[in-house]
Design an enzyme around this catalytic site. Structure first.
Site, PDB file in Angstrom:
ATOM      1  N   ILE A   1      18.471   4.703 -12.286  1.00  0.00           N
ATOM      2  CA  ILE A   1      17.240   4.188 -12.891  1.00  0.00           C
ATOM      3  C   ILE A   1      16.856   2.817 -12.331  1.00  0.00           C
ATOM      4  O   ILE A   1      17.661   2.155 -11.675  1.00  0.00           O
ATOM      5  CB  ILE A   1      17.389   4.042 -14.428  1.00  0.00           C
TER       6      ILE A   1
ATOM      7  N   TYR B   1      -0.964 -23.148  -6.065  1.00  0.00           N
ATOM      8  CA  TYR B   1       0.319 -23.199  -6.779  1.00  0.00           C
ATOM      9  C   TYR B   1       1.512 -23.104  -5.837  1.00  0.00           C
ATOM     10  O   TYR B   1       1.424 -22.491  -4.780  1.00  0.00           O
ATOM     11  CB  TYR B   1       0.412 -22.005  -7.740  1.00  0.00           C
TER      12      TYR B   1
ATOM     13  N   ALA C   1       1.219 -20.401  -3.040  1.00  0.00           N
ATOM     14  CA  ALA C   1       0.121 -19.467  -3.215  1.00  0.00           C
ATOM     15  C   ALA C   1      -1.143 -20.294  -3.413  1.00  0.00           C
ATOM     16  O   ALA C   1      -1.510 -20.623  -4.534  1.00  0.00           O
ATOM     17  CB  ALA C   1       0.387 -18.571  -4.413  1.00  0.00           C
TER      18      ALA C   1
ATOM     19  N   GLY D   1       6.851 -13.540   0.716  1.00  0.00           N
ATOM     20  CA  GLY D   1       7.560 -13.853   1.959  1.00  0.00           C
ATOM     21  C   GLY D   1       6.661 -14.574   2.944  1.00  0.00           C
ATOM     22  O   GLY D   1       7.016 -15.616   3.487  1.00  0.00           O
TER      23      GLY D   1
ATOM     24  N   ASP E   1       0.111 -12.427  -6.583  1.00  0.00           N
ATOM     25  CA  ASP E   1       0.531 -13.270  -5.462  1.00  0.00           C
ATOM     26  C   ASP E   1       1.451 -12.545  -4.487  1.00  0.00           C
ATOM     27  O   ASP E   1       1.437 -12.830  -3.299  1.00  0.00           O
ATOM     28  CB  ASP E   1       1.172 -14.560  -5.969  1.00  0.00           C
TER      29      ASP E   1
HETATM   30 CO   LIG Z   1      -0.148 -22.405 -14.345  1.00  0.00          CO
END
Ligand SMILES: [Co+2]
Ligand SMILES: [Co+2]
Lengths: 683, 683
Positions: free
Chosen positions: B611, B401, B398, B324, B317
């Site tokens: 790191i 969702y 998305a 954004g 996604d």
């Molecule tokens: Co789900």
């Protein structure tokens, strides 16, 4: 005199306007009726517990189904009393009949330690010559014995002393000033207190001595904070108000809220007990039972330092002290914020009189963020609905630690248990430069906080559309077929691999983090009309460490319930306490409670049966200086979620904050916003 | 004309009063300056992304340490543009110098799909004769083609079409009425859209056909709820107000709150980016750096149905669409409750103009229950202090969702990431009586919701008292010695078994639920003065399923980051996106991003080095009818907790709600209650 009081009490009971609900805890009057009846027959005893003997489930289910045509279960008091010579008596008093219906001496057991039992030990320690001598050795002069404190714990189990004598171990501390945090000044020796003789019978003294800590006190009271720079001043108030009142209804101890109904009980041992949890399902247009009873039934806090006598530090806070007995009286605007409904708790004292913890249980609502939302990316048509939750909570203080227990009801049918740990670490002294050997952490100069686990046992007595339920273990699992095969060419197949538990032995199971194992409590006789899967509630619990004390060791033996994440047993009216009815000084040979019950009936049918699921969860706590001198609350949580229980999201009828359909977007209409929050502001 | 506009923009940039913070996202002006410069040099292109090219870390750390005497990092725009023939250009534009400093065509890659890319597909599908034909076969007449919808997804990867042509797969739906929930009417075929030709080049048609669902619409809009009984009326308002204002300060995009300071950035891809997270430590009397950068860097949602072409359903996604770009414009009193500070997001459109998402980021405070509490059981002397939290959040949609992302700062030094999943299940049709074969659940008649995982990749760029950090894996482990042995007589010994990661290969690790594995990000050059352990932040994450798609399969290859719970790499300015910079249509041969970087430098030193820790977490979602037609928010969470970082609980100076010392109890004094909440009431 005793009989007069008894008659008077009986009269009062008879005159009560509405009888208590059969699940209601004993009232003060009922407690004193019980102790009066016992006193009349058995003379002077110390009362350890007087609590509701909950109605037999069969009787209760019948009564709940048809209260008008079913005999009301009698009010029965479960009495534990202690006589001279640490004799323990277990009895039942029928309060309706006003008679003792069961009374027996129970040999070889020790009932839990009450706050009154605890209070006496410190006083005796301060005056004991052997304790005074030990204090002297580590640098506390005789004239400072009033600065010596102890947290008396049950002895747990010590094979040198066995189970016959009622014992406590005194974890010793020092306070240079009465307001100092004693956990910054732990002492290195451990007196053993004989509750029957009321004296110190032994002191465990380490080979390597550790003089009392010379570091400054590590305090957190207002004066200490003021002396080190004062309180921060940049925290602006947040007010939470419900100008039109709360959304829940209280009838006696039954709370109704957002289709939920729950009876809120309480006892000296488990604290909050939730009974007869139901949900009004709008789709089925009926009240559906979900849980007959939910409680935290036991816990154990094993410490990981193998040096003698630290192995004895593995408190069963519920079974050895009582989560109810240790419950705080909560304060409005402090422990609890918003519009608060409190319920008091009635308990018994040593003398047999009723005592009351005011505001023992807090019930309130909270906003819970977004309940659901969806925006159509095409046109920004949207529904956004905010969530609310109902929280039933109590806080108990187990010597140094506090446990905040929140039973949370959600609008989507989920029941959540959240526990926050705060309070103070159990500490032990360490000399400058001493090696903790990995068994603990120096959290402050001279202060060693040992590794430990907090393991809780949730008792779930399910009633998923009826009492006959089955538990399935469910693991996320890869599908069959190698990558490239016809059946799984791209390797993406996965499914929920389910194991049906048919007897208690099969049900003994651990957590699997890789498969995110869950357990489904199903009613196999009722399939969801859409999914064709059994209606169920799923246990989603992710803080499930294994029991770290080794198999065959003391904790493993005594805390049998904690050996595995899940056990399922056939329901039995007498099986409430998974480490046994009387926990202190059990040796674990044989293990009491859950292992005992399962061993007695390993092949008993638990499929499509009235069952109980026992779930052990918790955390492993490796202390660090951030936990001292008082620990920021560490949360842990688990969910009981409806799966295939409803035919759709049961919260669809919660009014949205905003809703706009595609046709409204197209027509330039305003949309639905009647429930938008008007108190919110931009800053 | 173009040049005029450019001069005008340049002028505006020069005239800006205060320059942007180097971490600030590009302003609208900066975005349009960049596209104007590109347009001037390269003519007409479609803009895929114009975003801040974040300053080199070395430059930025120098500037942060001494902004007055260090060159300010230039403002640089990272540009992705698409020309005719799906040619992809990657470029950098120095906005300070007003020149393009890098420009190249990148062959064989496909940048993410923007909302504009998506919007066009549905229109074309409706007019495509082959789509019309397929609709006819399953019962949708030609005249109803305006009722046919599609959610265009990137094709993911389909070996039949490769990576050279820019493709989308159209997941098809039907709406009997424009306001109906299309996910109740999924269609069984899947057209493939060629973005370059702007046409449907192929349709995947299953062997077994599934006529369009005949069940009534499953809706959740106000009219639907009204028709089925209306909204519940028993929910009373809860008002949350801050009459004296909020406790946080906003300076540009830097938020200061309760000793925390954080720069809140945002980009088209990751959404919220948190930079330069520091904490003012009162004990050390200085600002201590903790994280240089935190973001959700990637995610993947693999679906578990192996039947063609469902294997292509594994959306990245963030990398394929952009968290954004998909961010919602939030509404006061709906998404957000209380005293809210919003920040807008500036993005670019296809034409190169700046666009703005109003209220993209929500910043607000919430009460957070008890922060810490301890009662002395002897005398009920007590301190109880309430907690506050600061939440920086956004919500993105998305397709079906919604993901609600909450970055939460706690007073005890903890940073929490909470994600709530809501919105609508991805669905596929099923015929009456059809077997889901375990790959999905019938959530509504005729509607099959396939099993899937939601796996998120948290990118942690730590700065624990400086950039040179080391990661240790920590497992709760039993001590040596059998039960009965001298060293572990009672079997209770346990400790934190630690493994130090010295190179990326060693760091590749999975979650262990039994040992409640955590990962400690340490600064080994700074030991806690009390514990003598390195100062650290510990990753506590419990929702960490394994990647279910099999090794060597499509998802495993493409989403290399998700193969393990943790990877640690040496910091590199160019390594932000763990599935690669351009994700759509990557084949996974070789895997892009994290596996590629590690393979290139498997033995690189990551101990006491700068790191990055990459953490994959998430849930396995086996749908049930409760998730339909819109899903109650499902939460998941993780914590970054200070361990051995502070010398005590850093929140001790938060004013308590109530405090009373033993001496105050003894003297009958009132105690400290100046911060008791006055708005709370009894009900
Ligand atoms: Co789900
Ligand atoms: Co602890």
């Amino acid at each position: 005199m005793v009989l007069d009081r008894l008659k008077q009490l009986a009269q009062q009971v008879t005159n009560s306007v509405s009888p208590p609900h059969p699940f209601d805890p004993l009232s003060s009057l009922e407690i004193e009726t019980a102790t009066s009846l016992v006193r009349a027959e058995h003379g002077s005893l110390f009362y350890n517990a007087v609590t509701l003997d909950e109605p037999k489930k069969a009787d209760m289910l019948a009564w709940l189904a048809d209260p008008d045509h079913t005999p009301r279960p009698h009010r029965i008091a479960d009495v534990v009393a202690i006589g001279r010579g640490s004799k323990v008596f277990d009895g039942l008093v029928d309060l309706d009949e006003r008679k003792i219906i069961q009374w027996k001496e129970t040999p070889g057991v020790q009932p839990l330690i009450t706050m009154e039992d605890l209070q006496v030990v410190e006083h005796i320690c301060r005056q004991d010559p052997k304790v005074i001598e030990q204090c002297g050795i580590i640098g506390i002069p005789r004239q400072d014995m009033d600065k010596v404190y102890c947290d008396p714990w049950t002895i747990g189990y010590d094979e040198r002393f066995g189970s016959g004598i009622r014992l406590q171990q005194a974890l010793m501390y020092y306070r240079p000033h009465v307001d100092d945090n004693q956990y910054g000044f732990p002492l290195d020796f451990c007196p053993i207190f004989d509750a029957d003789k009321q004296e110190i019978i032994h002191i465990d003294v380490p080979k390597e001595r550790r003089p009392v800590n010379q570091a400054p006190a590590s305090n957190y009271h207002p004066t200490a904070v003021k002396n080190s720079g004062g309180y921060r001043t940049d925290l602006k108030p947040i007010n939470i108000t419900q100008p039109e009142g709360v959304s829940f209804k209280v009838s006696g101890r039954i709370i109704e809220w957002q289709n939920w109904s729950v009876h809120v009980g309480f006892n000296y041992r488990e604290g909050i007990v939730l009974n007869n949890i139901t949900y009004f399902d709008r789709a089925e247009n009926k009240v559906r039972p979900i849980f007959y009873r939910l409680s935290l039934a036991e816990m154990v806090v094993p410490y990981g330092n193998p040096e003698h006598p630290h192995h004895r530090k593995h408190a069963f806070d519920l079974g050895e002290y009582g989560g109810g007995y240790m419950t705080n009286s909560l304060a409005l605007g402090c422990d609890c914020k918003g519009s608060i409904h409190y319920i008091d708790a009635n308990l018994v004292n040593r003398a047999g009189a009723a005592t009351t913890i005011k505001n023992a249980i807090c019930i309130h609502e909270e906003d819970a963020g977004i309940l659901f939302k969806h925006t159509d990316f095409r046109d920004d048509s949207v529904v956004v609905t905010r969530a609310r939750k109902l929280i039933v909570s109590h806080v108990f203080t187990a010597a140094n630690y506090e446990y905040c227990v929140y039973w949370i009801f959600h609008q989507d049918g989920t029941v959540q248990l959240e526990i926050k740990l705060t309070g103070i670490l159990n500490t032990y002294p360490m000399n400058p430069g001493e090696d903790t050997k990995g068994w603990g952490t120096q959290v402050y100069p001279g202060v060693n906080a040992h590794n430990h686990q907090h393991l809780f046992c949730l008792r779930v007595d399910p009633n998923i559309d009826g009492p006959n339920n089955t538990v399935f273990q469910s693991d996320a699992a890869q599908g069959p077929g190698d990558v490239g095969s016809v059946e799984n060419k791209y390797g993406n197949a996965f499914y929920a691999k389910r194991k049906r538990y048919t007897n208690p032995v099969e049900s003994i199971s651990d957590y699997d983090g890789q498969s995110t194992r869950t357990w489904e409590i199903c009613n196999e006789d009722k399939l969801n009309p859409y999914s064709h899967k059994p209606v169920s509630y799923k246990l989603v619990s992710r803080e499930v460490p294994k029991l770290l004390p080794k198999e065959g060791g003391l904790v493993w033996k005594r805390a049998g319930f904690s050996r595995h994440a899940v056990h399922v047993t056939k329901y039995n009216d007498n099986q409430i306490h998974p480490a046994g009815r009387h926990v202190p000084q059990t040796s674990g040979d044989p293990a009491r409670g859950l292992p005992e019950w399962i061993a007695a009936n390993p092949n008993e049918n638990i499929a499509k049966a009235d069952i109980v699921l026992w779930h052990t969860f918790g955390i492993v706590h490796f202390p660090s200086p951030e936990d001292f001198p008082v620990m920021p609350a560490e949360p842990m949580t688990l969910l009981l979620r409806p799966r295939n229980f409803f035919t759709s999201n049961p919260a669809l009828d919660v009014p949205p904050s905003f809703a706009k359909t595609p046709s409204e977007v197209l027509a330039g209409k305003r949309g639905y916003d009647s429930n938008k929050d008007k108190a919110s502001v931009l800053v």
